[in-house]
Design an enzyme around this catalytic site. Structure first.
Site, PDB file in Angstrom:
ATOM      1  N   HIS A 261       5.380   6.190  -1.086  1.00 45.44           N
ATOM      2  CA  HIS A 261       6.200   4.984  -1.209  1.00 45.44           C
ATOM      3  C   HIS A 261       5.398   3.740  -0.869  1.00 45.44           C
ATOM      4  CE1 HIS A 261       6.274   5.777   3.128  1.00 45.44           C
ATOM      5  NE2 HIS A 261       6.563   4.497   3.286  1.00 45.44           N
TER       6      HIS A 261
ATOM      7  N   HIS B  81       0.827  -1.211   0.000  1.00 43.21           N
ATOM      8  CA  HIS B  81       0.000   0.000   0.000  1.00 43.21           C
ATOM      9  C   HIS B  81       0.855   1.253   0.000  1.00 43.21           C
ATOM     10  CE1 HIS B  81       1.178  -0.832   4.117  1.00 43.21           C
ATOM     11  NE2 HIS B  81       1.105   0.476   4.326  1.00 43.21           N
TER      12      HIS B  81
END
Lengths: 172, 172
Positions: free
Chosen positions: A115, A34
């Site tokens: 990220h 995620h």
């Protein structure tokens, strides 16, 4: 209860991330790959409905946007976390901003670096080995982001999705 | 891609389920504790939008309903799966029915027995031990169900939520 907001990239990107996470990420079993949009925050049940209304408003005013991933990076020397670097795009930064202003709690601790974590909690020797290998790898991963997810944390540290917020107006 | 439809009960029920799953369920890390409403089915991306439209229509016409869990049961002799038995209620059976009729693929293989798996893939000796202990346990767990989730499976066998379908009309 502890809530968080994240977006899941497409299956291709999640599969790539998991090929690393399986070996290097202690959170591998706790949540799918995620991009964190809002770090964990505490909320009592009574506050949840208002939060959801605000998240719907944000989602309704957001248009789908592209993300791309080309390489691996790390938060060193801050931490030994290794991640798939999501090239910053205005739409992602704006979405992150909206999730920390207005009626939403501003629980930002760090500047926003989009990220997907693929390794964490490694010791220094392991980190150096793994990062030296990973940073050589080039990627050409793309996705169209059209939703984000509100999740809550269980006692074992894992996360369950409470609700999905799809961008744009409701169709029915 | 392989999709499935499930509902996640509240955190209390998930935490109880996980206290068993951690030791006895080989799928512990693949998905949070859940009630399966529709077994995995294959779908190409082009078919997904229509599926979602149908799921929205079903969710919009469904009212929140109560479930309760009082005991553990098992699918023996069919399988060594141990589960929290969700007392059957019409609303749950009707929802399951709607997810297998009309424009939705009818991929039913078994009669619908609403349950939350807490143990599976045990050998016979382990099953007998664990089940003998679990079946003595009494529970008084309740929840109001007001949503279900469409999930897809990653290469590693884990499941990611694609979209949440909240019962009733959209508020905004």
């Amino acid at each position: 209860m502890k809530y968080g907001i994240a977006l899941f990239p497409n299956k291709t990107i999640q599969d790539v991330a998991n090929s690393y996470r399986k070996r290097y990420d202690t959170h591998y079993a706790l949540i799918p790959p995620h991009i964190t949009l809002k770090e964990p925050f505490e909320l009592i049940d009574d506050e949840r409905d208002e939060l959801i209304l605000n998240l719907k408003k944000i989602a309704n005013k957001t248009k789908p946007f592209q993300i791309s991933i080309q390489k691996v990076s790390s938060f060193q020397p801050l931490s030994n976390t290794i991640y798939l670097k999501v090239e910053p795009v205005d739409e992602l930064t704006t979405l992150h901003e909206k999730l920390h202003t207005g009626k939403l709690p501003n629980n930002r601790k760090h500047p926003f670096v989009p990220h997907i974590t693929i390794g964490q909690n490694m010791n220094d020797v392991e980190f150096s080995d793994v990062y030296a290998t990973c940073r050589m790898q080039k990627f050409n991963l793309k996705d169209t982001i059209d939703r984000f997810q509100l999740l809550y944390q269980l006692e074992n540290g894992s996360w369950t999705v409470y609700e999905t917020f799809v961008f744009g107006d409701e169709k029915i």
